[in-house]
Design a protein around this motif. Structure first.
Motif, mmCIF file in Angstrom:
data_model
loop_
_atom_site.group_PDB
_atom_site.id
_atom_site.type_symbol
_atom_site.label_atom_id
_atom_site.label_comp_id
_atom_site.label_asym_id
_atom_site.label_seq_id
_atom_site.Cartn_x
_atom_site.Cartn_y
_atom_site.Cartn_z
ATOM 1 N N TYR A 4 0.845 -1.187 0.000
ATOM 2 C CA TYR A 4 0.000 0.000 0.000
ATOM 3 C C TYR A 4 0.884 1.241 0.000
ATOM 4 C CZ TYR A 4 -3.752 -3.161 1.208
ATOM 5 O OH TYR A 4 -4.655 -4.177 1.188
ATOM 6 N N LYS A 5 0.434 2.286 -0.706
ATOM 7 C CA LYS A 5 1.123 3.569 -0.711
ATOM 8 C C LYS A 5 0.457 4.488 0.300
ATOM 9 C CE LYS A 5 2.405 3.495 -5.586
ATOM 10 N NZ LYS A 5 2.260 4.204 -6.876
ATOM 11 N N GLY A 6 1.279 5.311 0.950
ATOM 12 C CA GLY A 6 0.755 6.293 1.887
ATOM 13 C C GLY A 6 1.442 7.626 1.695
ATOM 14 N N HIS A 7 0.800 8.675 2.187
ATOM 15 C CA HIS A 7 1.414 9.999 2.144
ATOM 16 C C HIS A 7 0.831 10.855 3.257
ATOM 17 C CE1 HIS A 7 -2.172 11.913 0.377
ATOM 18 N NE2 HIS A 7 -2.296 10.779 -0.306
ATOM 19 N N CYS A 8 1.604 11.860 3.635
ATOM 20 C CA CYS A 8 1.156 12.787 4.661
ATOM 21 C C CYS A 8 0.200 13.814 4.049
ATOM 22 C CB CYS A 8 2.356 13.477 5.306
ATOM 23 S SG CYS A 8 3.261 14.541 4.164
ATOM 24 N N VAL A 13 6.068 13.753 2.532
ATOM 25 C CA VAL A 13 6.530 12.417 2.913
ATOM 26 C C VAL A 13 5.608 11.383 2.272
ATOM 27 C CG1 VAL A 13 7.011 10.827 4.816
ATOM 28 C CG2 VAL A 13 7.462 13.273 5.110
ATOM 29 N N GLU A 14 6.207 10.416 1.610
ATOM 30 C CA GLU A 14 5.465 9.300 1.016
ATOM 31 C C GLU A 14 6.144 8.002 1.420
ATOM 32 O OE1 GLU A 14 5.330 9.972 -3.221
ATOM 33 O OE2 GLU A 14 4.086 11.767 -3.004
ATOM 34 N N TRP A 15 5.394 6.906 1.421
ATOM 35 C CA TRP A 15 5.941 5.621 1.810
ATOM 36 C C TRP A 15 5.124 4.498 1.204
ATOM 37 C CZ3 TRP A 15 3.379 9.025 4.901
ATOM 38 C CH2 TRP A 15 2.162 8.601 5.428
ATOM 39 N N THR A 16 5.680 3.308 1.285
ATOM 40 C CA THR A 16 4.948 2.084 0.979
ATOM 41 C C THR A 16 5.075 1.167 2.188
ATOM 42 O OG1 THR A 16 6.854 0.997 -0.049
ATOM 43 C CG2 THR A 16 5.364 2.228 -1.517
ATOM 44 N N VAL A 17 4.073 0.323 2.360
ATOM 45 C CA VAL A 17 4.107 -0.659 3.439
ATOM 46 C C VAL A 17 3.420 -1.929 2.948
ATOM 47 C CG1 VAL A 17 1.967 0.166 4.533
ATOM 48 C CG2 VAL A 17 3.691 -1.064 5.904
ATOM 49 N N LYS A 18 3.987 -3.071 3.292
ATOM 50 C CA LYS A 18 3.389 -4.367 2.963
ATOM 51 C C LYS A 18 2.551 -4.835 4.146
ATOM 52 C CE LYS A 18 7.405 -5.686 0.250
ATOM 53 N NZ LYS A 18 8.580 -6.561 0.235
ATOM 54 N N LEU A 19 1.284 -5.200 3.851
ATOM 55 C CA LEU A 19 0.375 -5.672 4.891
ATOM 56 C C LEU A 19 -0.262 -6.988 4.479
ATOM 57 C CD1 LEU A 19 -1.521 -2.343 5.702
ATOM 58 C CD2 LEU A 19 0.413 -3.337 6.948
ATOM 59 N N ASP A 20 -0.473 -7.866 5.456
ATOM 60 C CA ASP A 20 -1.173 -9.124 5.224
ATOM 61 C C ASP A 20 -2.668 -8.917 5.094
ATOM 62 O OD1 ASP A 20 0.982 -10.886 5.201
ATOM 63 O OD2 ASP A 20 0.980 -11.094 7.378
ATOM 64 N N ASP A 21 -3.194 -7.934 5.835
ATOM 65 C CA ASP A 21 -4.636 -7.756 5.911
ATOM 66 C C ASP A 21 -4.959 -6.270 5.856
ATOM 67 O OD1 ASP A 21 -7.347 -8.485 6.329
ATOM 68 O OD2 ASP A 21 -7.138 -7.957 8.434
ATOM 69 N N ALA A 22 -5.926 -5.898 5.058
ATOM 70 C CA ALA A 22 -6.351 -4.504 4.942
ATOM 71 C C ALA A 22 -7.527 -4.263 5.883
ATOM 72 C CB ALA A 22 -6.733 -4.186 3.504
ATOM 73 N N SER A 23 -7.223 -3.922 7.123
ATOM 74 C CA SER A 23 -8.271 -3.614 8.087
ATOM 75 C C SER A 23 -7.721 -2.623 9.102
ATOM 76 C CB SER A 23 -8.770 -4.881 8.778
ATOM 77 O OG SER A 23 -7.732 -5.506 9.486
ATOM 78 N N HIS A 24 -8.643 -1.961 9.802
ATOM 79 C CA HIS A 24 -8.276 -0.993 10.833
ATOM 80 C C HIS A 24 -8.572 -1.590 12.202
ATOM 81 C CE1 HIS A 24 -8.236 2.238 7.842
ATOM 82 N NE2 HIS A 24 -9.489 1.955 7.518
ATOM 83 N N VAL A 104 3.192 9.200 10.619
ATOM 84 C CA VAL A 104 3.333 8.090 9.680
ATOM 85 C C VAL A 104 3.288 6.767 10.428
ATOM 86 C CG1 VAL A 104 4.829 7.030 7.950
ATOM 87 C CG2 VAL A 104 4.669 9.535 8.107
ATOM 88 N N TYR A 105 4.120 6.653 11.473
ATOM 89 C CA TYR A 105 4.162 5.421 12.256
ATOM 90 C C TYR A 105 4.729 5.699 13.630
ATOM 91 C CZ TYR A 105 9.222 4.863 11.360
ATOM 92 O OH TYR A 105 10.586 5.038 11.300
ATOM 93 N N LEU A 123 -3.214 5.555 4.300
ATOM 94 C CA LEU A 123 -2.904 4.680 3.168
ATOM 95 C C LEU A 123 -3.952 4.812 2.073
ATOM 96 C CD1 LEU A 123 -1.863 1.436 5.083
ATOM 97 C CD2 LEU A 123 -0.376 3.251 4.174
ATOM 98 N N GLU A 124 -3.517 4.765 0.825
ATOM 99 C CA GLU A 124 -4.451 4.787 -0.303
ATOM 100 C C GLU A 124 -5.353 3.557 -0.228
ATOM 101 O OE1 GLU A 124 -2.123 5.126 -3.887
ATOM 102 O OE2 GLU A 124 -1.356 7.089 -3.317
ATOM 103 N N GLY A 125 -6.630 3.763 -0.428
ATOM 104 C CA GLY A 125 -7.597 2.669 -0.370
ATOM 105 C C GLY A 125 -8.104 2.358 1.024
ATOM 106 N N SER A 126 -7.655 3.087 2.037
ATOM 107 C CA SER A 126 -8.035 2.753 3.414
ATOM 108 C C SER A 126 -9.514 2.974 3.705
ATOM 109 C CB SER A 126 -7.179 3.539 4.411
ATOM 110 O OG SER A 126 -7.455 4.925 4.329
ATOM 111 N N LYS A 127 -10.208 3.721 2.864
ATOM 112 C CA LYS A 127 -11.654 3.901 3.060
ATOM 113 C C LYS A 127 -12.392 2.573 2.936
ATOM 114 C CE LYS A 127 -11.873 8.654 1.483
ATOM 115 N NZ LYS A 127 -12.394 9.583 0.474
ATOM 116 N N ASP A 128 -11.784 1.618 2.237
ATOM 117 C CA ASP A 128 -12.403 0.308 2.053
ATOM 118 C C ASP A 128 -11.950 -0.718 3.088
ATOM 119 O OD1 ASP A 128 -13.787 1.203 -0.230
ATOM 120 O OD2 ASP A 128 -12.031 0.816 -1.490
ATOM 121 N N PHE A 129 -11.002 -0.362 3.954
ATOM 122 C CA PHE A 129 -10.543 -1.294 4.988
ATOM 123 C C PHE A 129 -11.669 -1.511 5.999
ATOM 124 C CE2 PHE A 129 -5.666 -0.284 4.968
ATOM 125 C CZ PHE A 129 -5.628 -0.469 3.606
#
Length: 156
Positions: A4-8, A13-24, A104-105, A123-129
């Motif tokens: 997933y891509k993220g930004h402030c 500041v931009e970043w990527t992070v690998k996640l097993d599950d897309a949830s909050h 960011v973290y 994170l981009e797409g987090s509205k669907d988490f």
């Protein structure tokens, strides 16, 4: 694993992070900065209603998940850091954009050196988490409905 891509907020500041599950997890994550205690699953997101998260976000809760530190890659800009003492007595290192101050973290040292708490709301797409859990439900404001399994404090 999905990347997933993220930004402030300001985009410095931009970043990527690998996640097993897309949830909050409403807290913000499997570990709450206030208590530094784990949720049931280390790779699911939660929402936290704890007072530390409210102070950090200026809102009712924060959205987070736990990731491996090695799965985070800052791709643009640099982050600044400050440290506070969590309820566990251990340091919590907070990493944020030096311009807009989006967090960011966090690295909660009680979790060990290899795990960090990612702000999933950035994170981009987090509205669907989905929301996997809520922690510190006892501190939820009265008008906020329960949206997932809720722990009154840190999960046990």
């Amino acid at each position: 694993m999905t990347t997933y891509k993220g930004h402030c907020h300001c985009g410095q500041v931009e970043w990527t992070v690998k996640l097993d599950d897309a949830s909050h997890i409403l807290w913000s994550v499997p570990f709450c900065p206030r208590s530094s205690l784990p949720c049931r699953s280390l790779m699911h997101s939660c929402s936290s209603h704890c007072d530390a998260c409210k102070l950090l976000s200026g809102g009712e809760s924060t959205l987070n998940t736990i990731a491996l530190k090695s799965d985070l890659n800052i791709t643009k800009g640099n982050v600044k850091a400050y440290t506070y003492q969590g309820d566990s007595g251990k340091p919590v290192h907070c990493y944020y954009c030096p311009n807009c101050t989006s967090h960011v973290y966090h690295h909660q040292t009680v979790m060990g050196d290899d795990k960090i708490v990612i702000r999933t709301g950035l994170l981009e797409g987090s509205k669907d988490f989905k929301v996997a859990a809520e922690i510190f439900g006892k501190d939820r404001v009265s008008w906020q409905p329960e949206v997932a399994h809720t722990f009154e404090g840190p999960p046990t």
